[in-house]
Motif scaffolding. Structure first.
Motif, PDB file in Angstrom:
ATOM      1  N   UNK A   7     -23.878  12.149  -2.468  1.00 23.00           N
ATOM      2  CA  UNK A   7     -25.115  11.908  -1.718  1.00 23.00           C
ATOM      3  C   UNK A   7     -24.823  11.040  -0.493  1.00 23.00           C
ATOM      4  N   UNK A   8     -24.035   9.990  -0.706  1.00 23.28           N
ATOM      5  CA  UNK A   8     -23.714   9.103   0.417  1.00 23.28           C
ATOM      6  C   UNK A   8     -22.901   9.834   1.476  1.00 23.28           C
ATOM      7  N   UNK A   9     -22.004  10.702   1.034  1.00 20.22           N
ATOM      8  CA  UNK A   9     -21.212  11.466   1.997  1.00 20.22           C
ATOM      9  C   UNK A   9     -22.090  12.396   2.816  1.00 20.22           C
ATOM     10  N   UNK A  10     -23.072  13.016   2.161  1.00 19.30           N
ATOM     11  CA  UNK A  10     -24.020  13.866   2.879  1.00 19.30           C
ATOM     12  C   UNK A  10     -24.740  13.071   3.966  1.00 19.30           C
ATOM     13  N   UNK A  11     -25.277  11.923   3.576  1.00 22.85           N
ATOM     14  CA  UNK A  11     -26.034  11.110   4.524  1.00 22.85           C
ATOM     15  C   UNK A  11     -25.137  10.581   5.638  1.00 22.85           C
ATOM     16  N   UNK A  12     -23.930  10.146   5.297  1.00 23.90           N
ATOM     17  CA  UNK A  12     -23.018   9.615   6.299  1.00 23.90           C
ATOM     18  C   UNK A  12     -22.655  10.674   7.341  1.00 23.90           C
ATOM     19  N   UNK A  30     -32.762   5.087  -4.115  1.00 22.04           N
ATOM     20  CA  UNK A  30     -31.909   4.005  -4.599  1.00 22.04           C
ATOM     21  C   UNK A  30     -30.494   4.130  -4.038  1.00 22.04           C
ATOM     22  N   UNK A  31     -30.034   5.366  -3.847  1.00 23.48           N
ATOM     23  CA  UNK A  31     -28.669   5.603  -3.385  1.00 23.48           C
ATOM     24  C   UNK A  31     -28.538   5.482  -1.874  1.00 23.48           C
ATOM     25  N   UNK A  32     -29.514   6.031  -1.149  1.00 20.38           N
ATOM     26  CA  UNK A  32     -29.409   6.123   0.309  1.00 20.38           C
ATOM     27  C   UNK A  32     -30.267   5.108   1.053  1.00 20.38           C
ATOM     28  N   UNK A  33     -31.166   4.426   0.336  1.00 17.64           N
ATOM     29  CA  UNK A  33     -32.004   3.437   0.984  1.00 17.64           C
ATOM     30  C   UNK A  33     -33.278   3.981   1.581  1.00 17.64           C
ATOM     31  N   UNK A  34     -33.499   5.293   1.452  1.00 18.51           N
ATOM     32  CA  UNK A  34     -34.734   5.894   1.940  1.00 18.51           C
ATOM     33  C   UNK A  34     -35.078   7.107   1.088  1.00 18.51           C
TER      34      UNK A  34
END
Length: 288
Positions: free
Chosen positions: A149-154, A190-194
């Motif tokens: 998920x973080x990699x997607x958002x990054x 919770x994971x991405x902050x939004x």
């Protein structure tokens, strides 16, 4: 709910802000085929008692709620979260299905993940070509793959809500729909902050409750224009052929990065994406 559940007050503020943000961008980016009139005088339809579901074949019954599944069925076109605020009008009766006034823009979307076997390959191809996409994730997959998920958002991709366990939404009571959508939004937040601004019903099977609850959570519904049929695992060649035949301005492409053997989807993307770019198409996404 899990220990990392957001406090109700903060989540409500985020939900309200997300809803306003999504509403501000929709008129510029997406249009519903059910509405032929365009411009400022064409408001979104208000909620009604008899919404029209997205077209498509009805799949077999889904498995038990909140139980991980090893595959996904054919797309068609508890301990639930606390009481949600009443949906603010207008609440849609159909999902957005294509981009409006898009020139040669297209949207690539991937459902059911993230899956550590296939999602990294898709992310790598998108990164190589500088392309952003939308990933509609299932909570049961996302909770154990937060790094993806973080990699997607990054990488600038839009992470949307695809329910927790991929059930057939119209067969669920409203409390279970809130559970499915609410738990997944909380994992993403919770994971991405939004919290996510977009959601997609499993199988494309929407109903009035799903539109209302999605609005309560600050999300807008997005369907698709072109189904690659990669869920049938037809092989990369067949997927590439369908994308070539269906590509066009404003098209939203449905693919999958989980829910079965998606190696064909990974390989197909490596083949058709550079072709689309060479043909002058631009892959775009709505604001996160």
């Amino acid at each position: 709910m899990k220990k990392d559940q957001m406090p109700l007050g903060r989540r409500s503020v985020l939900q309200a802000a997300a809803c306003l943000g999504a509403a501000a961008t929709l008129g510029l980016l997406f249009t519903d085929r059910a509405q032929t009139a365009r411009g400022r005088a064409a408001p979104s339809p208000a909620a009604g008692p008899s919404p029209s579901p997205a077209p498509g074949p009805v799949p077999a019954a889904a498995g038990p709620p909140l139980k991980a599944t090893s595959y996904r069925l054919q797309p068609m076109t508890g301990h639930g979260p606390p009481q949600l605020r009443r949906a603010l009008p207008p609440v849609r009766k159909r999902p957005f299905e294509r981009i409006s006034d898009a020139g040669r823009d297209m949207v690539l979307t991937f459902d059911d993940g993230p899956d550590p076997r296939y999602t990294p390959g898709i992310l790598s191809t998108l990164r190589r070509h500088g392309v952003r996409a939308m990933f509609f994730v299932c909570g049961e997959m996302a909770v154990d793959n937060r790094d993806l998920l973080r990699e997607m958002a990054d990488d600038g991709h839009v992470v949307g809500n695809h329910s927790w366990s991929h059930p057939l939404i119209p067969k669920l009571p409203p409390s279970a729909i809130r559970e499915e959508l609410g738990r997944t939004s909380e994992v993403i937040e919770k994971t991405l902050g939004e919290a996510p601004l977009w959601y997609r019903a499993p199988f494309g099977a929407w109903n009035r409750h799903s539109f209302e609850i999605g609005a309560e959570l600050g999300m807008e519904p997005l369907a698709w224009t072109l189904d690659t049929l990669d869920w049938t695992e037809p092989g990369a060649g067949a997927i590439v052929k369908r994308v070539r035949a269906g590509a066009g301005p404003g098209v939203i492409v449905l693919s999958h990065d989980a829910g079965g053997d998606r190696s064909g989807s990974v390989t197909a993307l490596r083949r058709y994406l550079p072709e689309l770019l060479e043909d002058g198409y631009r892959m775009t996404v709505p604001p996160r």
